[in-house]
Design an enzyme around this catalytic site. Structure first.
Site, mmCIF file in Angstrom:
data_model
loop_
_atom_site.group_PDB
_atom_site.id
_atom_site.type_symbol
_atom_site.label_atom_id
_atom_site.label_comp_id
_atom_site.label_asym_id
_atom_site.label_seq_id
_atom_site.Cartn_x
_atom_site.Cartn_y
_atom_site.Cartn_z
ATOM 1 N N GLY A 16 2.435 -10.807 66.830
ATOM 2 C CA GLY A 16 1.602 -11.087 65.656
ATOM 3 C C GLY A 16 1.504 -12.563 65.337
ATOM 4 N N HIS A 19 -2.890 -16.702 66.822
ATOM 5 C CA HIS A 19 -3.583 -17.989 66.895
ATOM 6 C C HIS A 19 -4.558 -17.887 68.060
ATOM 7 C CE1 HIS A 19 -0.855 -18.704 70.190
ATOM 8 N NE2 HIS A 19 0.201 -18.638 69.389
ATOM 9 N N GLY A 21 -4.478 -18.830 71.000
ATOM 10 C CA GLY A 21 -3.888 -18.401 72.284
ATOM 11 C C GLY A 21 -3.947 -16.886 72.421
ATOM 12 N N HIS A 22 -3.507 -16.171 71.378
ATOM 13 C CA HIS A 22 -3.573 -14.701 71.409
ATOM 14 C C HIS A 22 -5.021 -14.231 71.525
ATOM 15 C CE1 HIS A 22 0.142 -15.278 68.779
ATOM 16 N NE2 HIS A 22 0.615 -14.529 69.753
#
Ligand code: PAF
Length: 267
Positions: A16, A19, A21-22
């Site tokens: 969780g 950002h 990147g996720h």
């Protein structure tokens, strides 16, 4: 727990606090699969005593909104009690897990490998997506998948960075304003070192000297360096010979621990 799987699931395991990147991993999965599943679980098993389990940033509502906007079909956000109904069988990948992050955070990779194996069994993805920022995690998972004959493809994506080079991480939220302005020096140091090492064939002594000098520079800029090394991309042992390699670093700025890496081909 029933399987969430379908014939073509792309899977992004996360803790969780999303950002870019996720979200990049999610968007990539969206382009390639019939269905995309994201897990959101702050895994207690991979945090050591005295680490930041309690204060780890959590914002599920925002995460659900961002994942939906990125085209995610299924969010799997179990509680710890649901995922670990009793003391768990552990998955332990040997050797590689004892180096670097594993040395500083004993047991960390047993927690990572165990939860990722559980999540793979629940979600049954065709391909799972991870970010290279956690390079050792990527190589541990690659080794686990190979050793345990898991029929799952792995896709590792380049680190997403702020415009000043700082690698995106949920833990960047811990940085004080002063530490935030010093933090990009870590990536700058890696880039400079990498271009020196890529530039020409250096002797082992010269490589060692450059690593020592960079560590000293980082220390004089307020970083408390856990490690800075040049390693191979297989078992992450220290290397000085030609071939695919990575510079890896972990350092504390105040109370925030930052990790980063830069892959390179050593001439
Ligand atoms: O990289 C992470 O966020 C975690 O280590 C992972 C892979 C989701 C396992 O808890």
């Amino acid at each position: 727990m029933a399987s969430l799987g379908g014939p073509d699931v792309g899977f992004v395991p996360t803790m969780g606090a999303f950002h870019e990147g996720h979200l990049t991993l999610m968007r990539n999965a969206r382009q390639r699969h019939e269905s995309v599943c994201v897990s959101l679980f702050v895994n207690p098993l991979q945090f050591g005593r005295g680490e930041d389990l309690e204060m780890y940033p959590r914002n599920e509502e925002r995460d659900f909104e961002l994942a939906t906007a990125a085209g995610v079909d299924t969010m799997f956000a179990p509680s710890a009690a649901e995922l670990y109904t009793r003391e768990s069988t552990l998955v332990r990948v040997p050797d590689i897990t004892e180096l670097w992050e594993g040395e500083v955070r004993p047991g960390h990779f047993d927690g990572v490998a165990t939860v990722v194996a559980k999540l793979f069994n629940i979600v049954r993805p065709r391909i799972a997506y991870f970010g290279w920022k956690d390079i050792q995690q990527c190589l541990v998972i690659r080794r686990m998948v190979s050793d345990l004959n898991m029929q799952i493809g792995l896709d590792f994506h380049d680190t997403v960075r702020e415009s000043d080079g700082l690698a995106l991480s949920s833990r960047n939220a811990y940085l004080t304003p002063n530490d935030r302005s010093a933090a990009p020096l870590l990536h700058r140091a890696l880039s400079r070192l990498s271009s020196i090492l890529r530039g020409s064939q250096l002797t082992q002594e010269l490589i060692d000297l450059n690593l020592t000098q960079t560590k000293a520079d980082l220390r004089s800029n307020g970083f408390d360096v856990d490690y800075l090394e040049l390693v191979n991309l297989d078992d992450m042992k220290k290397t000085r010979t030609a071939g695919p390699a990575a510079l890896i670093v972990a350092a504390r700025l105040g109370t925030t621990r930052l990790i980063d890496n830069e892959r390179l081909d050593l001439p």
